[in-house]
Design an enzyme around this catalytic site. Structure first.
Site, PDB file in Angstrom:
ATOM      1  N   PRO A   1      34.682  46.732  41.487  1.00 30.06           N
ATOM      2  CA  PRO A   1      34.367  45.747  40.537  1.00 30.06           C
ATOM      3  C   PRO A   1      34.158  44.471  41.148  1.00 30.06           C
ATOM      4  O   PRO A   1      35.232  43.686  41.550  1.00 30.06           O
ATOM      5  CB  PRO A   1      35.293  45.864  39.440  1.00 30.06           C
ATOM      6  CG  PRO A   1      36.445  46.338  40.221  1.00 30.06           C
ATOM      7  CD  PRO A   1      36.123  47.162  41.298  1.00 30.06           C
TER       8      PRO A   1
ATOM      9  N   TRP B   1      45.032  42.540  41.470  1.00 30.63           N
ATOM     10  CA  TRP B   1      44.517  43.653  42.269  1.00 30.63           C
ATOM     11  C   TRP B   1      44.882  45.162  41.803  1.00 30.63           C
ATOM     12  O   TRP B   1      44.487  46.036  41.895  1.00 30.63           O
ATOM     13  CB  TRP B   1      45.169  43.413  43.903  1.00 30.63           C
ATOM     14  CG  TRP B   1      44.427  42.502  44.397  1.00 30.63           C
ATOM     15  CD1 TRP B   1      44.844  41.210  44.787  1.00 30.63           C
ATOM     16  CD2 TRP B   1      43.021  42.376  45.172  1.00 30.63           C
ATOM     17  NE1 TRP B   1      44.005  40.362  45.615  1.00 30.63           N
ATOM     18  CE2 TRP B   1      42.808  41.348  45.719  1.00 30.63           C
ATOM     19  CE3 TRP B   1      42.203  43.695  45.014  1.00 30.63           C
ATOM     20  CZ2 TRP B   1      41.477  41.040  46.469  1.00 30.63           C
ATOM     21  CZ3 TRP B   1      40.987  43.260  45.785  1.00 30.63           C
ATOM     22  CH2 TRP B   1      40.502  42.006  46.323  1.00 30.63           C
TER      23      TRP B   1
ATOM     24  N   LYS C   1      30.709  31.572  60.573  1.00 27.48           N
ATOM     25  CA  LYS C   1      30.899  31.894  59.258  1.00 27.48           C
ATOM     26  C   LYS C   1      30.024  31.029  58.244  1.00 27.48           C
ATOM     27  O   LYS C   1      29.708  30.105  58.471  1.00 27.48           O
ATOM     28  CB  LYS C   1      32.252  31.841  58.498  1.00 27.48           C
ATOM     29  CG  LYS C   1      32.713  32.173  57.331  1.00 27.48           C
ATOM     30  CD  LYS C   1      34.163  31.925  57.076  1.00 27.48           C
ATOM     31  CE  LYS C   1      34.440  32.482  55.623  1.00 27.48           C
ATOM     32  NZ  LYS C   1      36.149  32.025  55.358  1.00 27.48           N
TER      33      LYS C   1
ATOM     34  N   GLN D   1      38.657  44.096  52.345  1.00 27.26           N
ATOM     35  CA  GLN D   1      39.355  45.102  51.073  1.00 27.26           C
ATOM     36  C   GLN D   1      40.420  46.039  51.690  1.00 27.26           C
ATOM     37  O   GLN D   1      40.800  46.685  50.923  1.00 27.26           O
ATOM     38  CB  GLN D   1      38.193  45.648  50.365  1.00 27.26           C
ATOM     39  CG  GLN D   1      37.293  44.896  49.658  1.00 27.26           C
ATOM     40  CD  GLN D   1      38.032  43.876  48.855  1.00 27.26           C
ATOM     41  OE1 GLN D   1      38.861  44.447  47.953  1.00 27.26           O
ATOM     42  NE2 GLN D   1      37.639  42.765  48.437  1.00 27.26           N
TER      43      GLN D   1
ATOM     44  N   TRP E   1      41.229  45.992  47.635  1.00 27.86           N
ATOM     45  CA  TRP E   1      40.804  47.142  46.697  1.00 27.86           C
ATOM     46  C   TRP E   1      41.334  48.469  47.470  1.00 27.86           C
ATOM     47  O   TRP E   1      41.872  49.378  47.022  1.00 27.86           O
ATOM     48  CB  TRP E   1      39.589  47.000  46.550  1.00 27.86           C
ATOM     49  CG  TRP E   1      39.012  48.033  45.511  1.00 27.86           C
ATOM     50  CD1 TRP E   1      39.676  48.056  44.163  1.00 27.86           C
ATOM     51  CD2 TRP E   1      38.133  48.828  45.582  1.00 27.86           C
ATOM     52  NE1 TRP E   1      38.986  49.006  43.499  1.00 27.86           N
ATOM     53  CE2 TRP E   1      37.909  49.688  44.281  1.00 27.86           C
ATOM     54  CE3 TRP E   1      36.969  49.242  46.492  1.00 27.86           C
ATOM     55  CZ2 TRP E   1      37.056  50.647  44.016  1.00 27.86           C
ATOM     56  CZ3 TRP E   1      36.179  50.142  46.265  1.00 27.86           C
ATOM     57  CH2 TRP E   1      36.164  50.836  45.005  1.00 27.86           C
TER      58      TRP E   1
ATOM     59  N   LYS F   1      28.858  26.246  52.904  1.00 31.10           N
ATOM     60  CA  LYS F   1      27.854  25.411  52.304  1.00 31.10           C
ATOM     61  C   LYS F   1      28.133  23.798  53.118  1.00 31.10           C
ATOM     62  O   LYS F   1      27.210  23.194  53.460  1.00 31.10           O
ATOM     63  CB  LYS F   1      28.237  25.162  50.950  1.00 31.10           C
ATOM     64  CG  LYS F   1      27.900  26.152  49.863  1.00 31.10           C
ATOM     65  CD  LYS F   1      28.311  25.972  48.507  1.00 31.10           C
ATOM     66  CE  LYS F   1      27.915  27.150  47.759  1.00 31.10           C
ATOM     67  NZ  LYS F   1      28.418  26.755  46.291  1.00 31.10           N
TER      68      LYS F   1
ATOM     69  N   ASP G   1      35.253  42.905  37.090  1.00 27.96           N
ATOM     70  CA  ASP G   1      36.677  42.621  37.641  1.00 27.96           C
ATOM     71  C   ASP G   1      36.804  41.266  36.854  1.00 27.96           C
ATOM     72  O   ASP G   1      36.338  40.275  37.211  1.00 27.96           O
ATOM     73  CB  ASP G   1      36.946  42.399  38.990  1.00 27.96           C
ATOM     74  CG  ASP G   1      38.347  42.250  39.384  1.00 27.96           C
ATOM     75  OD1 ASP G   1      39.030  42.458  38.444  1.00 27.96           O
ATOM     76  OD2 ASP G   1      38.761  42.092  40.520  1.00 27.96           O
TER      77      ASP G   1
END
Length: 957
Positions: free
Chosen positions: A40, A514, A591, A554, A558, A594, A79
């Site tokens: 999610p 989590w 990476k 993750q 997750w 902004k 989530d």
């Protein structure tokens, strides 16, 4: 002609209108189940290009399995709890601390959180639909839903009953900004590279004035909390003299001095144990203890860095805390939970411990008290809060933990059953994590989260609740737990329980967010509180997942919490196959941020190239676990070299076809036999690769086949489409067969364009996604593949010889000789035509004449006669004329049915004769009704034929 993005939009509209997704589910509802879990996302942040990567990989396997006849439910999820939401709401409301939140009101704050989680829901859903990710967005699971929370409570109750859930006073990673602890898997996601100060301190021995024990720390803020020094009993230490002072440190750490000091005494660490030293800071609570400010033995001391003497602050390090507990040192904080020094710390009270100004004051204090030897700047990785990015403090506090360390072997066993892509994750990133698995710091001192369902009496008894019915039964006022009960704070905090005459009040913590997402296999079906949920889990209908996919971070997010919750419940691994994606970087390997200005707007890419082109680029650029350096040039290349080429082949087919032919069953022509064998081979490769979750190999196989289809099959078959007859019909049928199959193979990868192309060729089904996946054949014509491979190798070598000799391919030559066995005539004709020679010979040795060029290509030996006779030269001129005239046809926008006449003028008699001698050949090649010589031509195109020239004018008849 519509652009790819425009074609995709048209397909999406048709899908919505005709309910194609729903029809694929209806078509497969009685088939075997293939279980997919959607990790999610949080909809209070905008989706980025990395989300397209993840969602494309999530989409491809369910599409493939659906076409194979499996029933694949795809329930969306959101989530909705946790710090990510709270922090944004704090910012919007202008709140800066937990005190501000409580003054504002927990009820109002949590209601603002509830609304905030849907801030970008529309954009998420729009992007999901736009990239062709088929997901049931109308019936999602939502982690703040009361029924979802009720399932979470049941899982927590299972932990409780198995004595896995406990409260303990431990050193935990603590975010002073958010005012709460973090779990080890959260910490793993928040490391940042920083520059910090390391400090070498001088601690004077009480009984030996002028002799200082040297200690070292990389966390100067912990120095006011110093209570003891630790040494290794068997480590060799020395006392050295530097000017008028003596220093004690490990023997092999004397290198910290610029010059080798004089050693005046050697000793073991055990000789130092028990010695008292003067404190760095005078903290009353510590000075009152007779055990504080002494040297102790510890097994965690090393001499790899520092001085071999460890500064110990009991409340700010795991080793420190354990040693302090063993010795009986005071457990007293000099720092508040919001990261400021307490009032009892001299000159530092109220200052934020990680501020540069605070650190300077600490160093000034040491310097002024002759306690500072030296300081250094060093760069290292330090854990930060994964959401607010504040540096964490290792801080002793009371927290709820799940005893995951007791389930280490079960976790490892479950992990062994999982197919990880890439494979090294199983024993590497995930395996290493499980080998050292820590107890799960489970509770959070926050507001917008799943409330911990534990109620406590004044005398310390506790009750863990597993359902709303159980809560209602024990509630002092059952009306508080009605049908519309909101289990969130502060409402749940108001529910008082009564049992055996005692009142119980809820502990105020909420759960690690989590836990919410890690419990989704069960909570999305409200297990075990519904009959449907019980069937789905207990009968294996919707558990475990056959497939999941997310990014590599993750692994300790997750992926881990899914595994942890399942293992706690005594279940098998919650997923069988997982593709672990690496991150997207910019073209320079940086990476995206902004601040740098290198963030790629996903909508710009979609609007320019189409989502399917981007999807295919992500699938094919490299393996899923490799960093993806994104550059629009790569998207453009995929657009041109895969989709534009395929679109051109489709256009060629449509140009020569007015109705759908019957698929080719038994091809006769060598090119048809070859392309069919190649098609079956690539079908097998794509199928096997997708079955093995090898998306990259599968996508590249399709791209390579499309190239071969265009550059070899279609190009070599063009003449077959010009003249009506059986061979033309065979070629049309074969090309249709191939195009239909490629559309099917392409469908899981680039679902919108595959469906658009399928419509272009008038595929028999309403959508390519309603076509069954082709079966893999074992009886592939390997002989034709092998012979064609040899043909293409000979052609490649001969073309290289032409290039060396400076002879263009349009110029016919006499002979090419191949050393080896003779190929069948149909293959030889292909070589003859492709190399543009009058004759292909197969011999046991190559000619050695000077007019012959020779080449050895990995054992394949070829010789080419580069002699150009007058007759060959003229034949080359005819080809050049035909090419130039056909170029003019294209510029005029003519198609194959349009006839032309050609006027020409030349002063060269040889060229004039050329038009007479080769009239019929030229007319056929350019679809001309007549060739007419004129005395003057002002608007014609000049064509150079070696040193001669001719002007030609193309006129539409």
């Amino acid at each position: 002609m519509q652009s790819f993005p425009e074609r995709e939009q048209a397909v999406l509209e048709r899908w919505a209108k005709d309910k194609v997704f729903e029809k694929t589910l209806e078509r497969t509802k009685d088939g075997p189940r293939f279980v997919f879990y959607e990790g999610p996302p949080t909809a209070n942040g905008r989706p980025g290009i990395h989300h397209i990567l993840a969602r494309a990989f999530k989409d491809i396997i369910p599409r493939f399995k659906t076409m194979q006849g499996f029933y694949v439910e795809r329930k969306a999820g959101w989530d909705t709890h946790g710090l990510p939401v709270e922090l944004l709401v704090e910012k919007d409301l202008g709140l800066k601390s937990k005190k501000d939140i409580e003054a504002y009101g927990i009820a109002k704050f949590n209601e603002a959180c509830r609304k905030s989680v849907w801030k970008y829901q529309e954009e998420w859903e729009r992007l999901t639909q736009r990239i062709g990710f088929w997901l049931d967005l109308e019936h999602p699971y939502v982690t703040y839903d009361p029924k979802y929370v009720e399932s979470l409570w049941w899982i927590i109750q299972q932990m409780w009953e198995k004595e896995l859930l406990y409260t303990g006073h431990k050193v935990v990673p603590h975010c002073p900004r958010c005012g709460t602890a973090l779990s080890s898997h959260e910490v793993a996601q928040g490391y940042e590279t920083v520059k910090d100060t390391s400090v070498y301190m001088k601690l004077e021995l009480v009984d030996e004035p002028g002799t200082f024990v040297l200690a070292w720390t990389t966390t100067p803020w912990t120095l006011p909390g110093n209570l003891a020094l630790a040494v290794g009993a068997d480590i060799d230490y020395v006392k050295v003299k530097v000017q008028d002072e003596h220093y004690i440190l490990a023997k092999n750490r004397v290198e910290i001095f610029d010059e080798q000091p004089e050693v005046v005494e050697t000793m073991k660490g055990s000789d130092l144990v028990g010695k008292a030293y003067k404190p760095l800071f005078s903290i009353k609570t510590f000075t009152e203890s007779d055990k504080a400010y002494h040297i102790y033995e510890a097994n965690f001391v090393t001499t790899e860095d520092g001085t071999g003497v460890v500064h110990t602050a009991v409340m700010y390090g795991e080793d420190d805390y354990n040693l302090g507990t063993e010795i009986g040192l005071p457990k007293h904080h000099t720092v508040t939970t919001d990261g400021h020094f307490t009032d009892e710390v001299p000159d530092l009270a109220g200052l934020y411990v990680k501020a540069k100004e605070t650190e300077d004051k600490i160093l000034e204090h040491l310097q002024s008290n002759n306690q500072l030897l030296q300081q250094e700047q060093y760069e290292h990785e330090y854990p930060h809060c994964w959401r607010c990015h504040n540096p964490l403090l290792y801080y002793a506090k009371s927290s709820w933990f799940v005893r995951m360390s007791s389930l280490r072997e079960e976790l490892k066993k479950n992990n062994e059953s999982i197919n990880w892509v890439p494979g090294h994750i199983k024993e590497g990133r995930m395996g290493e994590w499980l080998n050292e698995v820590k107890d799960w710091a489970f509770s959070r001192e926050r507001y917008w989260g799943t409330p911990l369902p534990i109620w406590e009496s004044e005398d310390g008894d506790r009750i863990c609740i597993g359902s709303f019915a159980e809560l209602r039964e024990l509630a002092k006022d059952p009306k508080q737990v009605g049908d519309d009960f909101d289990p969130h704070r502060p409402f749940v905090d108001d529910v008082v329980l009564v049992k055996d005459g005692k009142e119980y009040r809820r502990v105020q913590d909420v759960c690690d967010v989590w836990f919410d997402s890690g419990s989704m296999p069960f909570a999305q079906w409200y297990y075990p509180h519904t009959d449907d949920g019980k069937k789905r889990i207990d009968e294996g209908v919707s558990y475990p997942a056959d497939y999941i996919s997310e990014a590599i971070d993750q692994t300790r997010g997750w992926f881990y919490t899914l595994l942890a919750v399942a293992t706690v419940l005594g279940k098998e691994a919650p997923y069988k196959n997982v593709i672990c994606l690496s991150h997207i970087l910019d073209a320079k390997g940086r990476k995206m941020s902004k601040h740098i200005g290198n963030v790629v707007d996903p909508w710009e890419v979609i609007d320019e190239f189409g989502a399917d082109v981007l999807r295919f680029q992500f699938f094919s650029m490299n393996q899923p676990g490799d960093y993806k350096l994104y550059d629009k040039k790569g998207t453009d290349e995929v657009s041109k070299k895969v989709f534009r080429i395929f679109a051109n082949v489709v256009s060629f087919y449509s140009l020569h076809t007015d109705k759908r032919p019957e698929p080719s069953a038994s091809p006769q022509h060598v090119l048809d036999r070859w392309v069919m064998a190649n098609l079956e081979q690539v079908t097998g490769k794509v199928t096997a690769s997708l079955e093995a979750y090898d998306i990259t190999t599968a996508s590249r196989a399709i791209a390579d086949f499309i190239t071969e289809l265009s550059t070899w099959y279609v190009r070599r078959s063009r003449d077959r489409f010009r003249e009506d007859g059986p061979d033309k019909e065979a070629a049309r049928a074969m090309l249709y067969t191939v195009l239909e199959r490629v559309c099917v193979l392409l469908a899981p990868f680039s679902p919108m364009l595959a469906d658009a192309f399928y419509s272009d060729i008038d595929g028999p089904e309403e959508s390519v996604h309603l076509v069954s996946w082709p079966e893999t054949k074992s009886d592939i014509d390997e002989a034709v593949l092998k012979s064609m491979q040899q043909v293409r190798a000979i052609v490649e070598t001969a073309h290289a010889l032409r290039a060396e000799a400076g002879v263009k391919v349009r110029q016919p030559l006499g002979q090419v000789v191949v050393k080896g066995e003779q190929l069948q005539p149909e293959f030889t004709e292909l070589i003859q035509d492709e190399v543009n020679v009058r004759e292909v010979l197969y011999k046991s040795s190559l000619p050695s004449d000077d007019d012959w060029k020779q080449k050895d290509n990995n054992g394949l030996q070829v010789a080419l006669d580069t002699t150009i006779t007058d007759e060959l030269r003229e034949a080359g001129w005819v080809r050049e004329l035909a090419r130039q005239i056909n170029d003019e046809r294209k510029k005029m926008g003519l198609d194959r049915t349009d006839k032309i006449s050609v006027q020409y003028h030349t002063e060269d008699g040889t060229v004039r004769g050329l038009f007479d001698r080769y009239a019929d050949e030229l007319k056929s090649a350019v679809l001309a009704e007549k060739l007419e010589a004129v005395d003057q031509l002002e608007n014609g195109k000049e064509v150079k034929l070696d040193e001669q020239g001719v002007n030609v004018l193309v006129l539409k008849v």
